[in-house]
Motif scaffolding. Structure first.
Motif, PDB file in Angstrom:
ATOM      1  N   VAL A  99      43.796  41.176  37.682  1.00 40.98           N
ATOM      2  CA  VAL A  99      42.942  42.300  37.853  1.00 40.98           C
ATOM      3  C   VAL A  99      41.490  42.098  37.590  1.00 40.98           C
ATOM      4  O   VAL A  99      41.023  41.288  36.839  1.00 40.98           O
ATOM      5  N   GLU A 100      40.670  42.703  38.595  1.00 41.50           N
ATOM      6  CA  GLU A 100      39.346  42.676  38.520  1.00 41.50           C
ATOM      7  C   GLU A 100      38.560  44.177  38.194  1.00 41.50           C
ATOM      8  O   GLU A 100      39.161  44.952  38.845  1.00 41.50           O
ATOM      9  N   VAL A 101      37.459  43.984  37.547  1.00 43.34           N
ATOM     10  CA  VAL A 101      36.763  45.158  37.518  1.00 43.34           C
ATOM     11  C   VAL A 101      35.197  44.827  38.029  1.00 43.34           C
ATOM     12  O   VAL A 101      34.575  43.827  37.382  1.00 43.34           O
ATOM     13  N   ASP A 102      34.838  45.425  39.137  1.00 42.56           N
ATOM     14  CA  ASP A 102      33.621  45.216  39.762  1.00 42.56           C
ATOM     15  C   ASP A 102      33.303  43.777  40.013  1.00 42.56           C
ATOM     16  O   ASP A 102      32.463  42.847  39.733  1.00 42.56           O
ATOM     17  N   GLY A 103      34.307  43.032  40.305  1.00 47.45           N
ATOM     18  CA  GLY A 103      34.367  41.755  41.121  1.00 47.45           C
ATOM     19  C   GLY A 103      34.483  40.643  39.920  1.00 47.45           C
ATOM     20  O   GLY A 103      34.576  39.487  40.251  1.00 47.45           O
ATOM     21  N   LYS A 104      34.805  41.062  38.492  1.00 42.28           N
ATOM     22  CA  LYS A 104      34.970  40.134  37.488  1.00 42.28           C
ATOM     23  C   LYS A 104      36.437  40.341  36.932  1.00 42.28           C
ATOM     24  O   LYS A 104      36.868  41.282  36.786  1.00 42.28           O
ATOM     25  N   GLN A 105      37.018  39.175  36.750  1.00 46.17           N
ATOM     26  CA  GLN A 105      38.321  39.167  36.189  1.00 46.17           C
ATOM     27  C   GLN A 105      38.311  40.021  34.877  1.00 46.17           C
ATOM     28  O   GLN A 105      37.402  39.875  33.875  1.00 46.17           O
ATOM     29  N   ALA A 106      39.432  40.789  34.707  1.00 40.39           N
ATOM     30  CA  ALA A 106      39.377  41.779  33.421  1.00 40.39           C
ATOM     31  C   ALA A 106      40.763  41.378  32.740  1.00 40.39           C
ATOM     32  O   ALA A 106      41.760  40.911  33.594  1.00 40.39           O
ATOM     33  N   HIS A 107      40.864  41.738  31.285  1.00 35.03           N
ATOM     34  CA  HIS A 107      41.851  41.425  30.690  1.00 35.03           C
ATOM     35  C   HIS A 107      42.950  42.832  30.819  1.00 35.03           C
ATOM     36  O   HIS A 107      42.379  43.649  31.225  1.00 35.03           O
ATOM     37  N   TRP A 108      44.228  42.438  30.743  1.00 34.79           N
ATOM     38  CA  TRP A 108      44.916  43.696  30.963  1.00 34.79           C
ATOM     39  C   TRP A 108      46.560  43.337  30.249  1.00 34.79           C
ATOM     40  O   TRP A 108      46.571  42.201  29.871  1.00 34.79           O
ATOM     41  N   ASN A 109      47.260  44.571  30.132  1.00 33.85           N
ATOM     42  CA  ASN A 109      48.575  44.237  29.758  1.00 33.85           C
ATOM     43  C   ASN A 109      49.312  45.404  30.049  1.00 33.85           C
ATOM     44  O   ASN A 109      48.847  46.214  30.508  1.00 33.85           O
ATOM     45  N   ARG A 110      50.617  45.038  29.840  1.00 33.89           N
ATOM     46  CA  ARG A 110      51.796  46.091  30.349  1.00 33.89           C
ATOM     47  C   ARG A 110      52.542  46.523  29.379  1.00 33.89           C
ATOM     48  O   ARG A 110      52.931  46.122  28.435  1.00 33.89           O
ATOM     49  N   ALA A 111      52.829  47.930  29.363  1.00 34.61           N
ATOM     50  CA  ALA A 111      53.900  48.675  28.510  1.00 34.61           C
ATOM     51  C   ALA A 111      54.318  49.875  29.387  1.00 34.61           C
ATOM     52  O   ALA A 111      53.692  51.024  29.505  1.00 34.61           O
ATOM     53  N   GLY A 112      55.393  49.489  29.548  1.00 34.99           N
ATOM     54  CA  GLY A 112      56.379  50.738  30.340  1.00 34.99           C
ATOM     55  C   GLY A 112      55.578  50.930  31.764  1.00 34.99           C
ATOM     56  O   GLY A 112      55.242  49.738  32.440  1.00 34.99           O
ATOM     57  N   GLN A 113      55.192  52.006  32.016  1.00 36.81           N
ATOM     58  CA  GLN A 113      54.435  52.229  33.436  1.00 36.81           C
ATOM     59  C   GLN A 113      53.016  52.245  33.237  1.00 36.81           C
ATOM     60  O   GLN A 113      52.430  52.189  34.251  1.00 36.81           O
ATOM     61  N   GLU A 114      52.616  51.607  32.300  1.00 34.32           N
ATOM     62  CA  GLU A 114      50.881  51.584  31.901  1.00 34.32           C
ATOM     63  C   GLU A 114      50.568  50.285  31.915  1.00 34.32           C
ATOM     64  O   GLU A 114      50.999  49.381  31.476  1.00 34.32           O
ATOM     65  N   LEU A 115      49.546  50.306  33.027  1.00 29.42           N
ATOM     66  CA  LEU A 115      48.811  48.850  32.939  1.00 29.42           C
ATOM     67  C   LEU A 115      47.392  49.166  32.613  1.00 29.42           C
ATOM     68  O   LEU A 115      46.535  50.108  32.964  1.00 29.42           O
ATOM     69  N   THR A 116      47.195  48.582  31.431  1.00 32.43           N
ATOM     70  CA  THR A 116      46.102  48.699  30.570  1.00 32.43           C
ATOM     71  C   THR A 116      44.937  47.974  31.056  1.00 32.43           C
ATOM     72  O   THR A 116      45.118  46.595  30.759  1.00 32.43           O
ATOM     73  N   VAL A 117      43.906  48.218  31.433  1.00 29.95           N
ATOM     74  CA  VAL A 117      42.516  47.283  31.830  1.00 29.95           C
ATOM     75  C   VAL A 117      41.566  47.328  30.978  1.00 29.95           C
ATOM     76  O   VAL A 117      41.000  48.404  30.422  1.00 29.95           O
ATOM     77  N   ARG A 118      41.119  46.162  30.520  1.00 29.08           N
ATOM     78  CA  ARG A 118      39.941  46.258  29.642  1.00 29.08           C
ATOM     79  C   ARG A 118      38.776  45.318  30.286  1.00 29.08           C
ATOM     80  O   ARG A 118      39.058  44.139  30.185  1.00 29.08           O
ATOM     81  N   PRO A 119      37.723  45.943  30.865  1.00 23.49           N
ATOM     82  CA  PRO A 119      36.632  45.170  31.439  1.00 23.49           C
ATOM     83  C   PRO A 119      35.808  44.489  30.610  1.00 23.49           C
ATOM     84  O   PRO A 119      35.912  44.759  29.430  1.00 23.49           O
ATOM     85  N   HIS A 120      35.038  43.594  31.224  1.00 21.48           N
ATOM     86  CA  HIS A 120      34.290  42.563  30.123  1.00 21.48           C
ATOM     87  C   HIS A 120      33.150  43.670  29.537  1.00 21.48           C
ATOM     88  O   HIS A 120      32.862  43.176  28.134  1.00 21.48           O
TER      89      HIS A 120
END
Length: 468
Positions: A99-120
């Motif tokens: 997962v990337e946000v604005d071209g930078k790798q982002a942290h992420w995790n999965r929980a059920g149907q939710e893909l949670t993305v945490r940008p830098h």
């Protein structure tokens, strides 16, 4: 499900520290202002996500029917509607690899149907950002609360993707709620000899030695449940309607002969609908006709509805009417689904009335007198208040929804009602609306007309209304 980082085996003290840091980075201990994981839809509370609006989807897909494997890259451009330290995407199954946000790798995790993305860094309210998700696997076929199948449906020679109400999350990550619409560019690569059909216009076809790539563009906003991909062997026809509107149809070869006569009337139906509902809201039209066993229902996928075998004319009228009511004017929540189905059903009544069939008045009277025999659940709940997600496609939504419109026609008169049909489609063109918007719109168009009994007894009332 895989997560975005690997935690090595280390001593217990170091492990507890590593886990705490990992949870904070991946959203387990989210601080700041994360977006909501769900929009609290009355029937699908986890559908959609808060904190942003998608302004464009770019999907690059490849499908191998022999292995039933889908690989994809989804690039979503979005506008933050609040400061965002993290945000969610809906994705059912499939394996996320990056997962990337604005071209930078982002942290992420999965929980059920939710893909949670945490940008830098925190995304600021009003700012635009781009999130890119790379993923793959065997997409799921889901079962709706009403028992029908959606999501990714394998077929004998390919696959069919259908999304109403929440099936699109099975094949691409997104903000999967009808209230968030956006243009789409969908690129699909398939084994040579197969065709990939999607929404909008085919802007490019690239044939390689072993694979062929199809690029489709939808310039008008589209709810994700209306997005489709159909992969297989099709007899493809490209023609134009009377006003030059492109018509693209893709028909399973087993259905070509049975479909020929009714699809030849597609331009006629579109022309009639334009006279009745106003200008056609999109830049192309058409149809996808599958085999009966591939799918058990028709769906108004934007630009070209999907049919389970050769349709008859009333079904063609119904699904094309949805291009105005449902696709262009989209329900804000799933509770407002009668604004789709009541209008499309009443379109069938109008078509019959003007083409040698029963008048709409006669259809209404027959339903009122014999409704329990024709549709046992007709009076089970009011059209504007389905009693559960299981009944979003129930008879009250379709048939009683059409009866509400006929009551308005009786009260307003034919000319004012025709003006209402066109005006409503125009007022919310390419937008979303709910039932309160509709009732307020009608009342503004008919000042001095008391419609309270129509809303109270026919739209919201429990049981069978008193004899009209």
């Amino acid at each position: 499900m895989p997560v975005s980082r690997f935690v090595p085996v280390v001593p217990a003290v170091a492990l507890s520290t590593s886990l705490a840091l990992a949870l904070t980075a991946c959203g387990g201990g989210v601080q700041g202002t994360p977006g909501g994981a769900g929009l609290r839809d009355p029937y699908f509370p986890k559908a959609g996500n808060g904190g942003y609006d998608v302004t464009h989807y770019a999907l690059d897909l490849a499908y191998d029917p022999a292995r039933r494997r889908l690989t994809g890259t989804a690039a979503l451009t979005a506008r933050a509607t609040q400061d965002l330290s993290a945000f969610d995407l809906d994705l059912k199954g499939l394996d996320v690899t990056e997962v990337e946000v604005d071209g930078k790798q982002a942290h992420w995790n999965r929980a059920g149907q939710e893909l949670t993305v945490r940008p830098h860094g925190e995304l600021r309210e009003g700012g635009t950002f781009r999130v890119t998700v790379r993923y793959g696997g065997t997409p799921e076929t889901l079962t709706d609360p009403d028992g029908s199948r959606e999501g990714w449906l394998p077929t004998a020679d390919g696959a069919l993707a259908l999304g109403e109400p929440v099936g699109s999350a099975a094949w691409f990550p997104g903000n999967h709620h009808p209230s968030d619409k956006a243009p789409y560019d969908i690129t699909v690569t398939v084994p040579r000899g197969l065709t990939a059909v999607s929404n909008g216009e085919l802007v490019r076809r690239r044939a390689g030695k072993d694979r062929t790539t199809f690029v489709w563009h939808t310039g008008e906003p589209m709810a994700s449940y209306l997005a489709t991909v159909a992969i297989g062997r099709y007899d493809v026809s490209r023609t134009t309607a009377r006003d030059g509107l492109p018509v693209y149809t893709a028909v399973d070869p087993t259905q070509t002969r049975a479909s020929r006569a009714v699809l030849a009337r597609l331009p006629e139906v579109v022309a009639w609908a334009q006279d009745t509902f106003g200008p056609y809201p999109f830049t192309s039209t058409g149809a996808i006709v599958e085999r009966d066993g591939d799918v058990g229902y028709a769906l108004e996928t934007q630009n070209r509805p999907v049919f389970p075998g050769a349709p008859d004319v009333p079904l063609l009228v119904h699904e094309l009417a949805h291009q105005w009511y449902g696709d262009s004017v989209t329900p804000r929540t799933w509770r407002d689904i009668w604004l789709n189905e009541g209008f499309a059903t009443y379109a069938e009544w109008l078509w019959a009335e003007e083409h040698g069939g029963d008048s709409a008045q006669r259809t209404f009277e027959r339903l009122y007198a014999q409704g329990e025999d024709l549709y046992p659940d007709l009076w089970a709940f009011p059209p504007a208040r389905p009693d559960s997600a299981e009944h979003l496609s129930g008879d009250p939504v379709y048939q009683r929804g059409a009866m509400v419109l006929h009551k308005l026609r009786q009260r307003l008169g034919d000319d004012a009602f025709r003006t209402l049909l066109r005006g409503w489609a125009g007022a919310h063109r390419h937008g979303t609306a709910d039932t309160a918007d509709f009732t307020a719109y009608v009342e503004r168009q008919a000042p001095g007309t008391d419609l309270s009994d129509v809303w109270r007894e026919w739209l919201y009332g429990d049981g069978k209304p008193g004899r009209p």
